[in-house]
Structures are given as C-alpha cells and as structure tokens.
Scaffold this motif. Structure first.
Motif, PDB file in Angstrom:
ATOM      1  N   GLY B  54     -37.395 111.692  -4.867  1.00  0.00           N
ATOM      2  CA  GLY B  54     -37.750 110.938  -6.060  1.00  0.00           C
ATOM      3  C   GLY B  54     -38.510 109.689  -5.656  1.00  0.00           C
ATOM      4  N   ARG B  55     -38.425 108.617  -6.444  1.00  0.00           N
ATOM      5  CA  ARG B  55     -39.226 107.438  -6.099  1.00  0.00           C
ATOM      6  C   ARG B  55     -38.601 106.719  -4.902  1.00  0.00           C
ATOM      7  N   PRO B  56     -39.438 106.203  -3.988  1.00  0.00           N
ATOM      8  CA  PRO B  56     -38.919 105.501  -2.816  1.00  0.00           C
ATOM      9  C   PRO B  56     -38.264 104.184  -3.238  1.00  0.00           C
ATOM     10  N   VAL B  57     -37.099 103.861  -2.642  1.00  0.00           N
ATOM     11  CA  VAL B  57     -36.418 102.606  -2.956  1.00  0.00           C
ATOM     12  C   VAL B  57     -36.006 101.916  -1.661  1.00  0.00           C
ATOM     13  N   LEU B  58     -35.732 100.623  -1.753  1.00  0.00           N
ATOM     14  CA  LEU B  58     -35.276  99.849  -0.594  1.00  0.00           C
ATOM     15  C   LEU B  58     -33.759  99.804  -0.607  1.00  0.00           C
ATOM     16  N   VAL B  59     -33.167  99.962   0.571  1.00  0.00           N
ATOM     17  CA  VAL B  59     -31.710  99.944   0.670  1.00  0.00           C
ATOM     18  C   VAL B  59     -31.220  98.500   0.638  1.00  0.00           C
ATOM     19  N   GLN B  60     -30.219  98.225  -0.219  1.00  0.00           N
ATOM     20  CA  GLN B  60     -29.651  96.893  -0.306  1.00  0.00           C
ATOM     21  C   GLN B  60     -28.251  96.930   0.312  1.00  0.00           C
ATOM     22  N   GLU B  61     -28.027  96.056   1.322  1.00  0.00           N
ATOM     23  CA  GLU B  61     -26.719  96.047   1.985  1.00  0.00           C
ATOM     24  C   GLU B  61     -25.646  95.521   1.035  1.00  0.00           C
ATOM     25  N   GLU B  62     -24.362  95.630   1.484  1.00  0.00           N
ATOM     26  CA  GLU B  62     -23.273  95.161   0.627  1.00  0.00           C
ATOM     27  C   GLU B  62     -23.390  93.657   0.339  1.00  0.00           C
ATOM     28  N   ASN B  63     -23.923  92.884   1.317  1.00  0.00           N
ATOM     29  CA  ASN B  63     -24.021  91.437   1.111  1.00  0.00           C
ATOM     30  C   ASN B  63     -25.218  91.040   0.243  1.00  0.00           C
ATOM     31  N   GLY B  64     -25.903  92.035  -0.343  1.00  0.00           N
ATOM     32  CA  GLY B  64     -27.009  91.714  -1.231  1.00  0.00           C
ATOM     33  C   GLY B  64     -28.341  91.573  -0.520  1.00  0.00           C
ATOM     34  N   GLN B  65     -28.328  91.610   0.834  1.00  0.00           N
ATOM     35  CA  GLN B  65     -29.579  91.494   1.588  1.00  0.00           C
ATOM     36  C   GLN B  65     -30.251  92.852   1.696  1.00  0.00           C
ATOM     37  N   GLY B 142     -41.841  95.742  -7.827  1.00  0.00           N
ATOM     38  CA  GLY B 142     -41.525  94.706  -6.857  1.00  0.00           C
ATOM     39  C   GLY B 142     -40.131  94.896  -6.312  1.00  0.00           C
ATOM     40  N   LYS B 143     -39.670  93.873  -5.547  1.00  0.00           N
ATOM     41  CA  LYS B 143     -38.349  93.986  -4.931  1.00  0.00           C
ATOM     42  C   LYS B 143     -37.244  94.140  -5.967  1.00  0.00           C
ATOM     43  N   ASP B 144     -37.433  93.503  -7.143  1.00  0.00           N
ATOM     44  CA  ASP B 144     -36.386  93.584  -8.163  1.00  0.00           C
ATOM     45  C   ASP B 144     -36.086  95.017  -8.558  1.00  0.00           C
ATOM     46  N   LYS B 145     -37.154  95.863  -8.645  1.00  0.00           N
ATOM     47  CA  LYS B 145     -36.935  97.246  -9.061  1.00  0.00           C
ATOM     48  C   LYS B 145     -36.631  98.149  -7.870  1.00  0.00           C
ATOM     49  N   LEU B 146     -37.082  97.715  -6.692  1.00  0.00           N
ATOM     50  CA  LEU B 146     -36.964  98.608  -5.540  1.00  0.00           C
ATOM     51  C   LEU B 146     -35.589  98.561  -4.887  1.00  0.00           C
ATOM     52  N   LEU B 147     -34.913  97.395  -4.947  1.00  0.00           N
ATOM     53  CA  LEU B 147     -33.636  97.260  -4.241  1.00  0.00           C
ATOM     54  C   LEU B 147     -32.547  98.049  -4.968  1.00  0.00           C
ATOM     55  N   VAL B 148     -31.891  98.940  -4.215  1.00  0.00           N
ATOM     56  CA  VAL B 148     -30.820  99.742  -4.780  1.00  0.00           C
ATOM     57  C   VAL B 148     -29.634  99.652  -3.825  1.00  0.00           C
ATOM     58  N   PRO B 149     -28.417  99.375  -4.307  1.00  0.00           N
ATOM     59  CA  PRO B 149     -27.252  99.239  -3.421  1.00  0.00           C
ATOM     60  C   PRO B 149     -27.043 100.471  -2.564  1.00  0.00           C
ATOM     61  N   VAL B 150     -26.637 100.263  -1.322  1.00  0.00           N
ATOM     62  CA  VAL B 150     -26.524 101.353  -0.360  1.00  0.00           C
ATOM     63  C   VAL B 150     -25.525 102.408  -0.830  1.00  0.00           C
ATOM     64  N   SER B 151     -24.528 101.975  -1.625  1.00  0.00           N
ATOM     65  CA  SER B 151     -23.507 102.934  -2.047  1.00  0.00           C
ATOM     66  C   SER B 151     -24.102 104.062  -2.892  1.00  0.00           C
ATOM     67  N   GLN B 152     -25.173 103.753  -3.631  1.00  0.00           N
ATOM     68  CA  GLN B 152     -25.774 104.785  -4.483  1.00  0.00           C
ATOM     69  C   GLN B 152     -26.663 105.750  -3.705  1.00  0.00           C
ATOM     70  N   LEU B 153     -27.007 105.369  -2.474  1.00  0.00           N
ATOM     71  CA  LEU B 153     -27.960 106.181  -1.730  1.00  0.00           C
ATOM     72  C   LEU B 153     -27.282 106.956  -0.611  1.00  0.00           C
TER      73      LEU B 153
END
Ligand code: SF4
Ligand code: SF4
Lengths: 345, 164
Positions: B54-65, B142-153
């Motif tokens: 699907g669409r490429p997303v950026l992995v967001q760590e548990e600490n929000g980074q 942008g980053k706002d839409k791309l960041l997805v929490p790691v738990s969902q991925l």
C-alpha cells in the motif's frame, strides 16, 4: 358492441400492454445484469434502491441525458428511421398474442388480446421480417464499416432463420387448422402441448427465435470482439436506447410466441380451472398468471443461455441454419402430417 | 505412418449439441447459486495480507520519534523521484533526523524500492490503499501523514524480516 366501444377497449388494451411491456423490458435489463453477475459469482447492480430495483430508471435517465451523436458520414434520415422501425416492429407484434381467455367486465365480453386477427401468425411473421430492415438500415446509414458488416450479417442471419421459423410454425398450423393465435392455444388444451407432440419443431423454433432476436449464441450482428457494437456502433443516447429496448421487447415477443404456439398459451397443465366454479374474473386472473409465469420462465431461459454458451462463428451459423435447422423443420412438418394421418387429429 | 485422429473431431452426441448445451446450462445454474466473491466495498473493506504494498509510511518508535536517519537512500533510489528528505542533527543517539520528509503520492508507483533500500527499516509499505485528493498540494504527504506507530506495522516488518 358498437364501433366506438371496440375502439375504446382496444385503446385501453394497447395502453396497458405498452406500459406492461416497457416495465418488463426495463426489469428484463436489470435481471439480465443481475443474472449475468450471479453466473459469474458476482453481485451485479445492487445500489439504486433496495437491491438495485430502481437501476432501470437510473439507466433510462442516463441514456436520456446523453448527447445524441450522428456521424458526419451518416445518412441522417435513415439513421433516425432505423431505431423507430425497430421499436415499431417490437411493440406492434404483441398485438396478436393472447394473454388470457375472454373476460366479462361491465356486461361486455372482452378478449384479452389487442387484435383477434384471423391471420395472426402471418401478421407476426410479416412484422418480424420487417425487423431486418431496422438493423440493415442502421448498419448501412451509419457510414461506418463496423456497422455495415453488422447490418449485412444480421440480414443474412435473419433471412436464413426466418425460413426454418416459418416451417416450424407450419407444423403448429397443420395441427390447429387455423392461423388464429387464440384457436392455436385452444387446440392445445390442457396438456396437449405442441412441445410434446412435435419436439423437433419446438427445438427448431426456439433456436430460430434466438437467432431472430439476435441473442447469444446468435448475436453476430453485434458481436463485440470483431464489430465493436455491430449495427449500433454509431448510435448514442435515445436512439441507442431504442435499439436496446427493441432487442428486449423482441425477447418478450419471442417468449410470447413460444408460449402461444408450443407451451399451451395461458392454460395450466392437468388442472381444469373451469371445474372449480370460480367467478369469471378469478379464472381469467389465474390464466393470465399462468401465462406470465411461462413468459418469465422463458425469459430467464433466454438470459441463462446467453451467459452459458459462446457465440457461433459466422460459417457455423449459416451451416446450422441451412444444413440442420431447415431440414429438421421440414422433417417436423412430415412428422406432424403423418401424425394427423394416423390418429385423425 | 499412422494417421492420428484429430482431437477436434466431435462424437455424434457432441455434434447434436443438445446434451452439451444442457451440460453447460447446468454448470452455469450451479455457479448461480454459489456464494459470491464481491465485497460491498465502502461497507465491507478488503484487508490485504502482509505482502501487500500500500502507500509507503515512516515507522514511528514508541517514544514518538521517527526511525529514519535521513540518509537519503530512499530518495536516491525512488524511480519516480517521489521522495524529498531534508536532514538535520539531533541530540539523540542516532544523531540525524529528517526535518522534512515528503512523498508525492501522485508520483509514487508503489514499487517498494524505498522500503527495500532503507538500512534502518524506517520506511515500509502499509496496507492503506484509500488515497484520494482533490488537488495537487493535498497529494504531497508530509511527516504528519507519513508517521505511523510501529505497533500498527508489525506484520509488514515481520514479513520483511522473513522474505527480504
Ligand atoms: S532510506 Fe530510510 S533512513 Fe534513509 S532517509 Fe529513507 S527512510 Fe530515512
Ligand atoms: S514506493 Fe517506489 S515510487 Fe513510491 S516512494 Fe517508494 S521508491 Fe518511490
């Protein structure tokens, strides 16, 4: 009944039949789409209204709002005339098909057929042959090679199949000793259906009816893979809808003819309604119901066949028409004649 | 030489068509009654398997980074030049992070090369296939839409570890 009363009743009957036909045609299109979907394990149109029952109205509205395009090369008059002929033929043929026995209303006895003509069957044959003109004109006047090829094919196909169609009807007329549709229905009675007595004639007639209505497996005039849309390639908007309506109305007429000629018309097999002592209107209602049931079953059969069989190749179509169906319908006439000789039917 | 009988010669029963037609009709009648494959889309949604791109997303760590170290490899490999990364420095252990990370969803062809080349498992293909825009600006995520929490991925990451 005086002349004015006859005219009045006929007009009412025409209006009713026209409306019933139009409604049936639109739902036929809907069921064609649903059944084709079911055959292919899909759902089909199910969004407009409950389970898509309003889809036909949406379709008609869409077609009405489309732009009507007439090609530059086209012969405009004939281009417009063709769908009109198609519709005219499709709707007028129904005049002689009886949908039930005579009904007694307000002290009048009204036969449930628009025109109780002595030459009914000939009338049908004559009008369905006119249908060829619609398609040939459409093909020729469009000024496009695809349309022309579709038109030529269809005239060849319809002329070949008309012959076996006429000869199969010959058997029915021999038995009924009349060309009047009502008399043919009565001659079959409760269970003495022509489909049992002359199965060969029944099969040749059904096959020819498929060919005459341009339904698959005989829809060469509009064979999409080779001819784009066949004779109606260059049609759009309401003119296209005219051909579309005519095709489906022709299906209803073909079913009506098959029921009248071979499946005992409005009679129910083995049950004699007359012995129940029901009032006249209830009896007539049951007969009309039986007739509609038979028609619906046949229409389902038409659609079902369309989504099961592949299209014939052109030479196969001609072979089937001239080398198989034509001789078979002749054999059928001899068969019926022998039956009449042996059993004094 | 023995003459082989052609396969397309039909037997008599096949030639009179009718039994074969009945066979075909019964087959279609059976499939008419089978359960349908169609999904009633907006109400019922297709849930793709982990292998789906699907669409490429950026992995967001548990600490929000974000995991991304802004190396720019994905931007370099992207065949349709859909990714733009702008790097900057951070106090955290990984030292670099993207100030700007944009994917132009009109350009993206969902090839998955960005995911394949990323050294940090920081960009992955998600299961999201519902993207619709009314203008071109909206299509730049942008980053706002791309960041997805790691738990969902999690299942995509597991899939990548197993098959990449
Ligand atoms: S390849 Fe990975 S780490 Fe490098 S910039 Fe792209 S997402 Fe960030
Ligand atoms: S999936 Fe392919 S096209 Fe899309 S951003 Fe990644 S590398 Fe570029």
């Amino acid at each position: 009944m005086n002349v004015w009363e006859i005219i009045g009743f006929t007009l009412v009957k025409i209006v009713i039949i026209l409306h019933v036909m139009l409604l049936t045609v639109s739902y036929l299109v809907y069921f064609e789409r649903r059944i084709s979907a079911w055959v292919q394990n899909r759902l089909g149109p199910n969004r407009v209204g409950w389970e898509g029952v309003l889809q036909p109205f949406a379709d008609v509205l869409k077609l009405l709002l489309k732009e009507d395009i007439v090609p530059y090369q086209a012969n405009k008059k004939i281009h417009t005339l063709a769908p009109i002929i198609a519709l005219f033929v499709a709707f007028t043929t129904y005049a002689v098909i009886p949908i039930g026995p005579a009904i007694e209303l307000f002290g009048y006895t009204i036969p449930l057929v628009v025109a109780d003509v002595n030459m009914g069957i000939l009338y049908v044959l004559a009008l369905t042959s006119l249908g060829v003109y619609a398609i040939t004109f459409a093909g020729w006047s469009s000024g496009s090679k695809y349309s022309l090829l579709g038109g030529i094919r269809s005239s060849a196909q319809m002329i070949s199949y008309e012959i076996s169609m006429g000869f199969s009807i010959g058997g029915v007329i021999l038995l009924a000793e009349s060309l009047r549709p009502l008399a043919i229905v009565d001659s079959q009675g409760q269970w003495f259906w022509n489909a049992w007595i002359q199965p060969i004639g029944f099969i040749t007639f059904v096959v020819s009816a498929f060919a005459e209505t341009n339904r698959l497996p005989f829809d060469l005039p509009e064979a999409e893979p080779e001819l784009v849309g066949g004779f109606h390639t260059e049609y759009s908007s309401m003119k296209f809808a005219g051909f579309f309506l005519a095709e489906y109305a022709n299906m209803i007429i073909a079913s009506g003819l098959i029921v009248t000629l071979y499946l005992g018309g409005y009679y129910i097999p083995f049950i004699n309604i007359g012995t129940f002592g029901l009032p006249n209107w209830a009896e007539v209602l049951i007969y009309v119901g039986a007739f509609s049931f038979k028609i619906v079953a046949l229409l389902f059969f038409f659609i079902w066949v369309r989504w099961s069989l592949p299209r014939f190749r052109y030479d196969q179509l001609m072979n089937l028409g001239w080398k198989v169906m034509f001789p078979l319908s002749l054999v059928n006439i001899i068969w019926v004649a022998v039956l009449i000789m042996l059993f004094n039917l | 030489m023995a003459v082989k009988k052609r396969k397309k010669d039909l037997t008599f029963l096949e030639k009179i068509y009718i039994p074969e037609i009945v066979k075909g009709l019964s087959l279609t009648l059976k499939s008419m009654l089978k359960p349908k494959f169609t999904l009633k889309y907006p109400e019922e949604k297709f849930i793709p398997p982990a292998s789906y791109r699907g669409r490429p997303v950026l992995v967001q760590e548990e600490n929000g980074q974000e995991r991304c170290v802004a190396c720019g490899l994905c931007s370099r490999v992207c065949p349709s030049l859909a990714i733009e990364v702008l790097a900057s420095e951070t106090e955290a252990e990984k030292e670099r992070y993207p100030v700007k990370f944009e994917i132009n969803m009109i350009r993206c062809i969902f090839c998955g090369l960005c995911e394949e080349v990323c050294p940090e498992e920081a960009i992955v293909m998600s299961k999201d296939y519902e993207m619709a825009f009314t203008n071109r600006e909206e299509a730049i995520y942008g980053k706002d839409k791309l960041l997805v929490p790691v738990s969902q991925l999690q299942d995509r990451i597991e899939f990548l570890r197993q098959y990449k």
